[in-house]
Design a protein around this motif. Structure first.
Motif, short mmCIF file in Angstrom:
data_model
loop_
_atom_site.label_atom_id
_atom_site.label_comp_id
_atom_site.label_asym_id
_atom_site.label_seq_id
_atom_site.Cartn_x
_atom_site.Cartn_y
_atom_site.Cartn_z
N PRO A 26 -1.48 17.42 0.72
CA PRO A 26 -1.26 18.13 -0.54
C PRO A 26 0.33 18.23 -0.97
O PRO A 26 0.77 18.80 -1.75
N THR A 27 1.12 17.79 0.27
CA THR A 27 2.53 17.80 0.04
C THR A 27 3.31 16.46 -0.40
O THR A 27 3.02 15.48 0.39
N TRP A 28 3.90 16.56 -1.63
CA TRP A 28 4.19 15.03 -2.10
C TRP A 28 5.32 14.11 -0.98
O TRP A 28 5.22 13.27 -1.10
N ASN A 29 6.08 15.09 -0.37
CA ASN A 29 7.10 14.54 0.46
C ASN A 29 6.30 13.46 1.61
O ASN A 29 6.73 12.45 1.93
N TYR A 30 5.16 14.12 1.79
CA TYR A 30 4.60 13.41 3.22
C TYR A 30 3.61 12.30 2.67
O TYR A 30 3.25 11.25 3.42
N ILE A 31 3.25 12.21 1.13
CA ILE A 31 2.60 11.02 0.90
C ILE A 31 3.70 9.84 0.65
O ILE A 31 3.17 8.77 1.05
N PHE A 32 4.82 10.28 0.35
CA PHE A 32 5.90 9.07 0.50
C PHE A 32 6.15 8.51 1.83
O PHE A 32 6.24 7.44 2.50
N LEU A 33 6.03 9.67 2.94
CA LEU A 33 6.31 9.25 4.32
C LEU A 33 5.21 8.36 4.83
O LEU A 33 5.24 7.54 5.75
N ALA A 34 4.10 8.58 4.54
CA ALA A 34 2.86 8.02 5.03
C ALA A 34 2.48 6.47 4.45
O ALA A 34 2.38 5.63 5.13
N VAL A 35 3.28 6.41 3.22
CA VAL A 35 3.39 4.90 2.52
C VAL A 35 4.28 4.16 3.32
O VAL A 35 4.16 2.99 3.74
N ALA A 36 5.59 4.78 3.74
CA ALA A 36 6.39 4.21 4.52
C ALA A 36 6.22 3.60 5.64
O ALA A 36 6.41 2.55 6.26
N ILE A 37 5.30 4.73 6.47
CA ILE A 37 5.01 4.06 7.92
C ILE A 37 4.02 2.86 7.56
O ILE A 37 4.10 2.05 8.57
N ILE A 38 3.14 2.97 6.89
CA ILE A 38 2.09 1.89 6.73
C ILE A 38 2.85 0.57 6.48
O ILE A 38 2.48 -0.55 7.00
N ASN A 39 3.87 0.89 5.56
CA ASN A 39 4.66 -0.42 5.17
C ASN A 39 5.29 -1.16 6.43
O ASN A 39 5.14 -2.61 6.51
N TYR A 40 5.84 -0.48 7.37
CA TYR A 40 6.57 -0.88 8.49
C TYR A 40 5.55 -1.35 9.32
O TYR A 40 5.78 -2.53 9.95
N VAL A 41 4.54 -0.93 9.40
CA VAL A 41 3.33 -1.51 10.72
C VAL A 41 2.97 -2.92 10.07
O VAL A 41 2.69 -3.64 10.96
N LEU A 42 2.60 -2.76 8.78
CA LEU A 42 1.84 -4.22 8.21
C LEU A 42 3.00 -5.16 8.15
O LEU A 42 2.54 -6.26 7.98
N THR A 43 4.46 -4.88 8.04
CA THR A 43 5.35 -5.99 8.15
C THR A 43 5.14 -6.79 9.71
O THR A 43 5.65 -8.02 9.66
#
Length: 542
Positions: free
Chosen positions: A243-260
């Motif tokens: 529900p919090t827009w800031n945490y949507i960005f945070l979740a996307v960033a973490i997934i990106n780092y892991v998949l790299t």
């Protein structure tokens, strides 16, 4: 025969050529190695291309983090309450009431949404809603800049290395976006997200294509596009659950780092290594590939035949002047990429206007894209690249015309909604095919440059498409549909003049492009060159 000044033959130049083993092209080696799919190979392919999910996640993250809840607010001023008394309460709370009466958040009304949104935080609604489209479109400005830079990266430092750099740039920008305090800062974040994501997508696509056997390229292409679609579904799910827009960005960033992480350990493309003259490195990669295929071979008895093409940037540019078919097909491809991106993102960013619910609308769009990408696989195999593309575009043209009449099918479904789902499916299929089409037409020596230029053109189209989608809000709904129909006709004309690469080997250099498309002048030039090389070898042997 070379002679020294005394008229004697130089013994160093009379040595017979070294016998390095069986002469095979890289296509022949890959076909020899691959004996069928297995779990190890599938896992490597999925983990290597999983970062393709990140491009749609970062493209669409602002849709869910910045949504405008036009139906979720309440009156707090006398002006607003007076308007409410004069209207039906069930039809009062909407964008028309808010915007036509210049109601101001915090003064005339308060948002009641349980979700946060940067549009609410920064006052992006009604007259300022165009700024929301600007935030979305700035991603594609960054993508264009990144792809123009990457034309010099992929053909020098490798597809994999470029993809890794792109991932790190995009992930870091998204992480910073978690704490973006203003509209202006978010614009900068979006630029760097665009720079990183399309460098990584183009790089990993070229890497995968160059390791895939010819008869499986359409499958690999469709599979990568399907992975892309799963990213669209994931960000829709994140938007719904968080529900919090800031945490949507945070979740996307973490997934990106892991998949790299997997990309850090996988080898470079063997085709790239060959055109850069690094044969030993190419052989090492092919031996690793054979172990993954459970068909281990030694490359010690194989001599890879290839044309070394270690050029600088300006030498690559000059090749467009020298080779006419190469130039024509690249320019036509750039036109195709621009138009398909306008269609693709015009639908994507206008979807909230077509569907009544943000999340179900985008989920339906994602499923439609998945069907489109997947259907392109048998389509390419049965019809070939060119006929498949023309068929898909013809269906898309029909769907745009079908969507124009006002016909209500049920309470939740209209003819426009159904036809738009079909149109979304066809432009997704077209996007999937154009990736494969351009990748097979472009020579290995210039593939990074051609794919980057084509994708940069598409990013300009993407930027344009976000505003075509905005037309749904400011003009009659038939206007964007008419724009889509006209662009589809131009797209079909451009595809008609492209050659069909179905079943052909991948060209390694621009002269291969000319020969494979039947340019007789270059065919004779290549024959003369081969005869000259053979004559030189015979003279040395003597």
């Amino acid at each position: 025969m070379d002679e020294n000044p005394n008229g004697k033959v130089d013994p160093q130049k009379c040595k017979p050529p070294k016998d390095d083993g069986i002469a095979l092209t890289i296509d022949e080696v890959v076909d020899k190695i691959y004996k069928g799919m297995n779990i190890k190979l599938l896992l490597v392919f999925i983990t290597a291309t999983a970062t393709a999910t990140q491009t749609p996640m970062q493209i669409y993250v602002t849709i869910f983090a910045g949504f405008i809840p036009y139906t979720q607010w309440k009156c707090v001023s006398r002006k607003c309450f007076d308007l409410l008394k004069k209207n039906d309460p069930k039809k009062f709370y909407n964008s028309t009431t808010m915007c036509d009466n210049n109601l101001i958040a915090g003064k005339d009304f308060e948002w009641t949404s349980e979700r946060t949104s940067f549009s609410m935080d920064w006052g992006l609604y009604c007259d300022s809603e165009a700024k929301f489209s600007t935030i979305s479109s700035f991603f594609f400005i960054g993508a264009t800049l990144g792809l123009l830079v990457s034309t010099a990266i992929f053909d020098r430092f490798g597809r994999r290395n470029g993809a890794i750099v792109g991932n790190l740039i995009g992930a870091t920008a998204t992480l910073i976006g978690t704490w973006a305090p203003s509209f202006e800062v978010m614009l900068v974040v979006r630029i760097f997200q665009g720079v990183g994501m399309f460098i990584q997508l183009t790089g990993i696509y070229c890497w995968a294509l160059e390791l895939t056997p010819a008869h499986l390229r359409s499958f690999a292409n469709g599979f990568i596009m399907d992975i892309w679609t799963f990213g669209y579904m994931i960000v829709t799910l994140l938007g719904y659950l968080i529900p919090t827009w800031n945490y949507i960005f945070l979740a996307v960033a973490i997934i990106n780092y892991v998949l790299t992480i997997p990309q850090l350990i996988y080898p470079i493309s063997p085709r790239f290594a060959l055109v850069r003259g690094r044969e030993d490195e190419a052989k090492k990669t092919l031996e690793s590939f054979s172990r993954l295929c459970n068909n281990e071979i030694s490359m010690d008895t194989v001599r890879l035949t290839y044309k070394e093409r270690a050029q600088n940037y300006w030498e690559q540019i000059k090749d467009f002047k020298t080779y006419p078919t190469f130039r024509k097909e690249t320019l036509l491809g750039i036109v195709c990429w621009f138009i398909v991106a306008v269609l693709f993102y015009g639908f994507s960013f206008g979807w909230v206007r077509i569907s009544s619910d943000l999340y179900t609308g985008h989920l339906a769009a994602a499923i439609s894209k998945l069907v489109g990408y997947t259907s392109a696989i048998p389509g390419c195999n049965l019809l070939g690249r060119k006929k498949c593309m023309l068929t898909v575009l013809a269906i898309g043209l029909f769907s745009n015309l079908l969507a124009m009449p006002d016909v209500k099918i049920s309470e939740d479904w209209t003819l426009e909604y159904v036809a738009s789902l079909i149109g979304n499916l066809t432009c997704s299929a077209a996007f999937g095919v154009i990736y494969l089409y351009s990748g097979e037409l472009a020579p290995t020596s210039h593939r990074g440059m051609v794919m980057s230029l084509s994708s940069a053109s598409a990013r300009v189209g993407s930027f344009t498409g976000t505003y075509v989608g905005y037309l749904y809000a400011v003009a009659d709904r038939r206007v964007p549909l008419a724009v889509f129909a006209g662009l589809t006709c131009v797209f079909m004309a451009a595809v008609y003049f492209l050659s069909d690469p179905t079943g052909r080997r991948i060209p390694e250099t621009p002269i291969d492009v000319e020969i494979l498309t039947g340019n007789n002048g270059f065919l004779k030039l290549e024959d003369d060159r081969e005869k000259k090389d053979q004559s030189s070898e015979q003279n040395i042997a003597v």
